[in-house]
Design a protein around this motif. Structure first.
Motif, mmCIF file in Angstrom:
data_model
loop_
_atom_site.group_PDB
_atom_site.id
_atom_site.type_symbol
_atom_site.label_atom_id
_atom_site.label_comp_id
_atom_site.label_asym_id
_atom_site.label_seq_id
_atom_site.Cartn_x
_atom_site.Cartn_y
_atom_site.Cartn_z
ATOM 1 N N TYR A 156 -10.519 -19.416 50.856
ATOM 2 C CA TYR A 156 -10.062 -18.882 52.257
ATOM 3 C C TYR A 156 -10.139 -17.558 52.210
ATOM 4 O O TYR A 156 -9.900 -16.842 51.190
ATOM 5 N N GLY A 157 -10.225 -16.939 53.342
ATOM 6 C CA GLY A 157 -10.091 -15.605 53.638
ATOM 7 C C GLY A 157 -8.940 -15.167 54.403
ATOM 8 O O GLY A 157 -8.006 -16.033 54.597
ATOM 9 N N GLU B 16 -13.803 -4.453 49.426
ATOM 10 C CA GLU B 16 -13.715 -5.711 49.167
ATOM 11 C C GLU B 16 -12.751 -6.749 49.963
ATOM 12 O O GLU B 16 -11.663 -6.361 50.343
ATOM 13 N N VAL B 17 -13.279 -7.876 50.701
ATOM 14 C CA VAL B 17 -12.480 -8.653 51.449
ATOM 15 C C VAL B 17 -11.597 -9.365 50.610
ATOM 16 O O VAL B 17 -11.721 -9.673 49.216
ATOM 17 N N TYR C 96 -6.265 -14.065 46.323
ATOM 18 C CA TYR C 96 -5.728 -12.833 45.884
ATOM 19 C C TYR C 96 -4.381 -12.282 46.716
ATOM 20 O O TYR C 96 -3.713 -11.811 45.998
ATOM 21 N N TYR C 97 -4.239 -12.834 47.819
ATOM 22 C CA TYR C 97 -3.019 -12.488 48.653
ATOM 23 C C TYR C 97 -1.854 -13.141 47.635
ATOM 24 O O TYR C 97 -0.929 -12.170 47.700
ATOM 25 N N ASN D 66 1.196 -10.889 45.700
ATOM 26 C CA ASN D 66 2.627 -11.730 45.723
ATOM 27 C C ASN D 66 2.925 -12.188 47.220
ATOM 28 O O ASN D 66 4.040 -12.134 47.577
ATOM 29 N N GLY D 67 2.202 -12.398 47.972
ATOM 30 C CA GLY D 67 2.238 -12.885 49.302
ATOM 31 C C GLY D 67 2.672 -14.120 49.427
ATOM 32 O O GLY D 67 2.712 -15.066 48.739
ATOM 33 N N THR D 68 3.577 -14.375 50.574
ATOM 34 C CA THR D 68 3.938 -15.761 50.926
ATOM 35 C C THR D 68 3.486 -16.185 52.182
ATOM 36 O O THR D 68 2.607 -15.468 52.839
ATOM 37 N N THR D 69 3.724 -17.443 52.657
ATOM 38 C CA THR D 69 3.219 -18.187 53.671
ATOM 39 C C THR D 69 4.223 -18.226 54.826
ATOM 40 O O THR D 69 5.055 -19.176 54.577
#
Length: 207
Positions: free
Chosen positions: A11-12, A143-144, A149-150, A155-158
């Protein structure tokens, strides 16, 4: 079933924006995909609980910006973990408007797609919009950012409204009821503040 297998899909990360009768809205999604080449059409799934979804339905148009790797987590928090119904997400940041007046973030984004909704499909928790691309621009060569990567680097959350949200019952600790961030530990400090959405300890739930 091992639902984490879905994390292997690529995904992006994007900001979807819309405007209607003077009210702007925007949210972070990872569900934008090109579906046809002639005409150029994209699909995007937006949670029905998102104010942005309501604005897209009313206006019949939206734009999408492709986020880059160096976008700040504050920007993700702004567009991903609060509602446009209660907050002007574009206040205090750098943004522009496309030819139809829809706002878009103009920093740390690689491209802009402006779309007219040509079809919509109710898919339960989300509304799937098919948009015909009426304008497209390259905004930078940075860079996209991929969804992987997120998670791995930033260390991103959803958030709970995201299509890919998964409740993690294996971790022991406390979960933020606002954004889903998990604090691992037997005891949550009374003065703890969620590092993602800034919520206080009182909104955390023991897991």
């Amino acid at each position: 079933m091992n639902e984490t297998a879905l994390f292997k899909l690529s995904y992006g990360l994007y900001i979807i924006s819309a405007t209607h009768e003077g009210k702007d809205a925007g949210c972070v999604v990872n569900t934008l995909h090109q579906v046809t080449a002639t005409p150029i059409q994209v699909s995007v799934a937006v949670n029905k609980n998102n104010f942005t979804q309501q604005i897209i339905e009313k206006s019949g148009m939206f734009n999408a910006t492709v986020l880059t790797q160096d976008v700040s987590m504050d920007m993700i928090k702004r567009f991903g973990f609060q509602s446009s119904k209660d907050h002007d997400k574009f206040d205090g940041i750098s943004y522009e408007r496309d030819a139809r007046g829809i706002p878009y973030v103009n920093e740390h984004v690689a491209a802009l797609l402006s779309c007219n909704v040509v079809q919509k499909l109710d898919i339960g928790t989300h509304m799937l919009f098919i948009g015909e691309v009426v304008d497209a621009q390259i905004l930078s060569d940075e860079e996209v950012m991929t969804y992987a990567y997120y998670h791995k680097v930033k260390n991103g959350t959803t958030p709970k409204n995201a299509s890919s949200y998964q409740a993690n019952s294996e971790k022991k600790g406390w979960r933020c009821s606002i954004c889903g961030y998990i604090y691992e530990g037997e005891t949550l400090p009374e003065d703890y503040i969620c590092p993602v959405c800034g919520a206080p300890a009182s909104v955390f739930e023991e897991i």
